[in-house]
Design a protein around this motif. Structure first.
Motif, PDB file in Angstrom:
ATOM      1  N   TRP A 127       7.413  -6.886   3.842  1.00 34.36           N
ATOM      2  CA  TRP A 127       6.597  -5.767   4.169  1.00 34.36           C
ATOM      3  C   TRP A 127       7.394  -4.521   3.260  1.00 34.36           C
ATOM      4  O   TRP A 127       8.592  -4.458   3.398  1.00 34.36           O
ATOM      5  N   ASP A 128       6.543  -3.781   2.557  1.00 33.90           N
ATOM      6  CA  ASP A 128       7.169  -2.900   1.393  1.00 33.90           C
ATOM      7  C   ASP A 128       6.546  -1.641   1.957  1.00 33.90           C
ATOM      8  O   ASP A 128       5.671  -1.020   1.500  1.00 33.90           O
ATOM      9  N   PRO A 129       7.637  -0.840   2.738  1.00 30.49           N
ATOM     10  CA  PRO A 129       7.107   0.386   2.980  1.00 30.49           C
ATOM     11  C   PRO A 129       6.815   1.638   1.871  1.00 30.49           C
ATOM     12  O   PRO A 129       5.993   2.454   2.067  1.00 30.49           O
ATOM     13  N   HIS A 130       7.597   1.511   0.964  1.00 36.85           N
ATOM     14  CA  HIS A 130       7.387   2.288  -0.316  1.00 36.85           C
ATOM     15  C   HIS A 130       6.168   1.911  -1.079  1.00 36.85           C
ATOM     16  O   HIS A 130       5.444   2.855  -1.382  1.00 36.85           O
ATOM     17  N   LYS A 131       5.836   0.889  -1.215  1.00 39.98           N
ATOM     18  CA  LYS A 131       4.373   0.488  -1.641  1.00 39.98           C
ATOM     19  C   LYS A 131       3.268   1.120  -0.878  1.00 39.98           C
ATOM     20  O   LYS A 131       2.267   1.426  -1.697  1.00 39.98           O
ATOM     21  N   GLU A 132       3.407   0.906   0.374  1.00 39.06           N
ATOM     22  CA  GLU A 132       2.244   1.408   1.301  1.00 39.06           C
ATOM     23  C   GLU A 132       2.339   2.895   1.329  1.00 39.06           C
ATOM     24  O   GLU A 132       1.085   3.358   1.036  1.00 39.06           O
ATOM     25  N   GLU A 133       3.379   3.521   1.215  1.00 39.91           N
ATOM     26  CA  GLU A 133       3.301   4.996   1.088  1.00 39.91           C
ATOM     27  C   GLU A 133       2.680   5.299  -0.150  1.00 39.91           C
ATOM     28  O   GLU A 133       1.921   6.328  -0.311  1.00 39.91           O
ATOM     29  N   MET A 134       3.227   4.718  -1.144  1.00 40.26           N
ATOM     30  CA  MET A 134       2.598   5.068  -2.835  1.00 40.26           C
ATOM     31  C   MET A 134       0.993   4.848  -2.605  1.00 40.26           C
ATOM     32  O   MET A 134       0.335   5.496  -3.331  1.00 40.26           O
ATOM     33  N   GLU A 135       0.514   3.766  -2.047  1.00 41.27           N
ATOM     34  CA  GLU A 135      -0.914   3.583  -1.990  1.00 41.27           C
ATOM     35  C   GLU A 135      -1.503   4.576  -1.353  1.00 41.27           C
ATOM     36  O   GLU A 135      -2.860   4.991  -1.497  1.00 41.27           O
ATOM     37  N   ALA A 136      -0.998   4.951  -0.106  1.00 36.13           N
ATOM     38  CA  ALA A 136      -1.710   6.161   0.804  1.00 36.13           C
ATOM     39  C   ALA A 136      -1.615   7.300  -0.064  1.00 36.13           C
ATOM     40  O   ALA A 136      -2.724   7.994  -0.216  1.00 36.13           O
ATOM     41  N   ARG A 137      -0.736   7.725  -0.680  1.00 32.89           N
ATOM     42  CA  ARG A 137      -0.712   8.867  -1.607  1.00 32.89           C
ATOM     43  C   ARG A 137      -1.842   8.571  -2.653  1.00 32.89           C
ATOM     44  O   ARG A 137      -2.371   9.812  -3.158  1.00 32.89           O
ATOM     45  N   VAL A 138      -1.711   7.619  -3.456  1.00 33.31           N
ATOM     46  CA  VAL A 138      -2.905   7.434  -4.638  1.00 33.31           C
ATOM     47  C   VAL A 138      -4.159   7.533  -3.967  1.00 33.31           C
ATOM     48  O   VAL A 138      -5.003   8.343  -4.665  1.00 33.31           O
ATOM     49  N   SER A 139      -4.418   7.038  -2.964  1.00 27.75           N
ATOM     50  CA  SER A 139      -5.802   7.063  -2.422  1.00 27.75           C
ATOM     51  C   SER A 139      -6.179   8.446  -1.819  1.00 27.75           C
ATOM     52  O   SER A 139      -7.428   8.894  -2.019  1.00 27.75           O
ATOM     53  N   LYS A 140      -5.171   9.177  -1.242  1.00 29.63           N
ATOM     54  CA  LYS A 140      -5.475  10.735  -0.924  1.00 29.63           C
ATOM     55  C   LYS A 140      -5.719  11.622  -2.233  1.00 29.63           C
ATOM     56  O   LYS A 140      -6.596  12.399  -2.168  1.00 29.63           O
ATOM     57  N   ALA A 141      -4.868  11.155  -3.265  1.00 31.74           N
ATOM     58  CA  ALA A 141      -5.173  12.152  -4.508  1.00 31.74           C
ATOM     59  C   ALA A 141      -6.615  11.828  -5.000  1.00 31.74           C
ATOM     60  O   ALA A 141      -7.358  12.794  -5.341  1.00 31.74           O
ATOM     61  N   LYS A 142      -6.987  10.542  -5.094  1.00 32.45           N
ATOM     62  CA  LYS A 142      -8.405  10.247  -5.691  1.00 32.45           C
ATOM     63  C   LYS A 142      -9.423  10.817  -4.776  1.00 32.45           C
ATOM     64  O   LYS A 142     -10.310  11.140  -5.439  1.00 32.45           O
ATOM     65  N   ARG A 143      -9.201  10.962  -3.394  1.00 34.87           N
ATOM     66  CA  ARG A 143     -10.181  11.510  -2.511  1.00 34.87           C
ATOM     67  C   ARG A 143     -10.418  12.901  -2.684  1.00 34.87           C
ATOM     68  O   ARG A 143     -11.486  13.403  -2.890  1.00 34.87           O
ATOM     69  N   GLU A 144      -9.065  13.429  -2.863  1.00 29.91           N
ATOM     70  CA  GLU A 144      -9.292  14.950  -3.265  1.00 29.91           C
ATOM     71  C   GLU A 144      -9.695  15.255  -4.617  1.00 29.91           C
ATOM     72  O   GLU A 144     -10.421  16.333  -4.724  1.00 29.91           O
ATOM     73  N   LEU A 145      -9.613  14.534  -5.541  1.00 27.43           N
ATOM     74  CA  LEU A 145     -10.037  14.694  -6.939  1.00 27.43           C
ATOM     75  C   LEU A 145     -11.593  14.237  -6.854  1.00 27.43           C
ATOM     76  O   LEU A 145     -12.220  14.355  -7.894  1.00 27.43           O
TER      77      LEU A 145
END
Length: 101
Positions: free
Chosen positions: A22-40
């Motif tokens: 389990w990589d918590p940094h990768k999970e956080e990064m994916e969550a931030r990227v998907s949030k940014a894509k939804r906002e855009l």
């Protein structure tokens, strides 16, 4: 008496799930990227799919489709089940009073 022991009771095994990796940094990064894509507006959110999903299970089953066409809701089904149980109890009580008493 050697088979049973009331003092040294075995405890049940506990559930232990150990994730392989389990990589918590990768999970956080994916969550931030998907949030940014939804906002855009690049990535569609799941809210757009909700109207398409709603009711598809009922359409796939014949008995639920018939109940929806009749207008039966969960409340009417509950009332009919309660009515059935009450009638059953009354009939059992009548049978008991007439034949076994």
């Amino acid at each position: 008496m050697a088979l049973f022991s009331f003092y040294n009771m075995r405890k049940p095994r506990q559930f232990e799930h150990k994730p392989i990796y389990w990589d918590p940094h990768k999970e956080e990064m994916e969550a931030r990227v998907s949030k940014a894509k939804r906002e855009l507006g690049i990535e569609e959110s799941l809210e757009n799919y909700k109207p398409q999903i709603k009711g598809t299970f009922i359409e796939g089953t014949t008995h639920l489709k018939k109940q929806v066409e009749r207008g039966a809701t969960s409340r009417t089904r509950t009332y009919s089940n309660v009515r059935f149980v009450v009638i059953l109890v009354v009939l059992i009580a009548l049978f008991w009073f007439l034949y076994w008493r």
